[in-house]
Scaffold this motif. Structure first.
Motif, PDB file in Angstrom:
ATOM      1  N   TRP A   3      -6.233   6.083  -8.986  1.00 35.81           N
ATOM      2  CA  TRP A   3      -5.386   5.104  -9.666  1.00 35.81           C
ATOM      3  C   TRP A   3      -4.990   3.929  -8.771  1.00 35.81           C
ATOM      4  N   ARG A   4      -5.172   4.070  -7.493  1.00 35.16           N
ATOM      5  CA  ARG A   4      -4.694   3.050  -6.554  1.00 35.16           C
ATOM      6  C   ARG A   4      -5.590   1.815  -6.576  1.00 35.16           C
ATOM      7  N   VAL A   5      -5.084   0.761  -7.156  1.00 34.20           N
ATOM      8  CA  VAL A   5      -5.850  -0.472  -7.372  1.00 34.20           C
ATOM      9  C   VAL A   5      -5.983  -1.286  -6.082  1.00 34.20           C
ATOM     10  N   LEU A   6      -4.911  -1.396  -5.314  1.00 40.18           N
ATOM     11  CA  LEU A   6      -4.927  -2.248  -4.118  1.00 40.18           C
ATOM     12  C   LEU A   6      -5.926  -1.748  -3.075  1.00 40.18           C
ATOM     13  N   LYS A   7      -5.940  -0.447  -2.872  1.00 39.44           N
ATOM     14  CA  LYS A   7      -6.840   0.119  -1.874  1.00 39.44           C
ATOM     15  C   LYS A   7      -8.299  -0.096  -2.281  1.00 39.44           C
ATOM     16  N   ARG A   8      -8.604   0.169  -3.545  1.00 38.62           N
ATOM     17  CA  ARG A   8      -9.979  -0.053  -4.031  1.00 38.62           C
ATOM     18  C   ARG A   8     -10.332  -1.528  -3.992  1.00 38.62           C
ATOM     19  N   VAL A  56     -13.438  -6.121  -1.791  1.00 32.67           N
ATOM     20  CA  VAL A  56     -13.468  -7.447  -1.161  1.00 32.67           C
ATOM     21  C   VAL A  56     -14.165  -7.379   0.195  1.00 32.67           C
ATOM     22  N   ARG A  57     -13.920  -6.332   0.961  1.00 34.39           N
ATOM     23  CA  ARG A  57     -14.592  -6.175   2.257  1.00 34.39           C
ATOM     24  C   ARG A  57     -16.103  -6.076   2.095  1.00 34.39           C
ATOM     25  N   LEU A  71       0.826  -1.212   0.000  1.00 31.27           N
ATOM     26  CA  LEU A  71       0.000   0.000   0.000  1.00 31.27           C
ATOM     27  C   LEU A  71       0.860   1.262   0.000  1.00 31.27           C
ATOM     28  N   ARG A  72       1.934   1.244   0.767  1.00 31.98           N
ATOM     29  CA  ARG A  72       2.827   2.413   0.798  1.00 31.98           C
ATOM     30  C   ARG A  72       3.506   2.644  -0.546  1.00 31.98           C
ATOM     31  N   SER A  73       3.974   1.557  -1.161  1.00 36.22           N
ATOM     32  CA  SER A  73       4.636   1.727  -2.459  1.00 36.22           C
ATOM     33  C   SER A  73       3.626   2.164  -3.522  1.00 36.22           C
ATOM     34  N   GLU A  74       2.389   1.665  -3.443  1.00 42.30           N
ATOM     35  CA  GLU A  74       1.367   2.103  -4.388  1.00 42.30           C
ATOM     36  C   GLU A  74       1.085   3.596  -4.201  1.00 42.30           C
TER      37      GLU A  74
END
Length: 144
Positions: free
Chosen positions: A125-130, A135-136, A113-116
């Motif tokens: 643009w942040r895919v991991l956070k979305r 998923v939650r 998450l930090r590197s993203e």
């Protein structure tokens, strides 16, 4: 030589033997500590070389080498604490990995998450956070 002189001589020789044993024990302990520090530094160097390569082998090696060095070197421990006070965000994941029961997956996720966030400046643009939020929501709907 009287009997008293013999007792004094025996007592002195036993003190000398104990002192010699103590000095040898201390010398061996220092030698072992120096060898462990050298081994830790070699493992850290191997981890630094392997970190950029695919297959996450470098980071665990870095942590293992750092643990060996920090357990055997007072100066390294002092410097590590100083770094921790100066750069807490940088050192905190390493400290979490050095615990008795490390939270490896949580640390890896946090670093992703930090590197993203570092590379993708816009929140859209942040895919991991979305993806995590999606998923939650899906899990909540499924369990409800």
């Amino acid at each position: 030589m009287t009997q008293r002189d013999r007792k004094v001589a025996r007592r002195l020789s036993s003190l000398r033997r104990r002192r010699l044993a103590f000095v040898l024990r201390e010398t061996l302990a220092r030698l072992a500590r120096a060898l462990l520090i050298a081994l830790g530094v070699l493992i850290i160097l191997a981890g630094a070389v392997l970190t950029p390569l695919p297959g996450h082998v470098g980071l665990p090696l870095l942590v293992i080498g750092l643990m060996i060095v920090l357990r055997n070197s007072f100066q390294a421990r002092r410097r590590f604490i100083r770094w921790q006070k100066r750069h807490p965000k940088l050192i905190f994941p390493i400290r979490r990995l050095m615990r008795r029961e490390p939270e490896i997956l949580l640390v890896a996720w946090q670093q992703l998450l930090r590197s993203e966030k570092l590379f993708l400046r816009r929140p859209a643009w942040r895919v991991l956070k979305r993806g995590r939020k999606t998923v939650r929501r899906w899990l909540r709907k499924r369990t409800a």
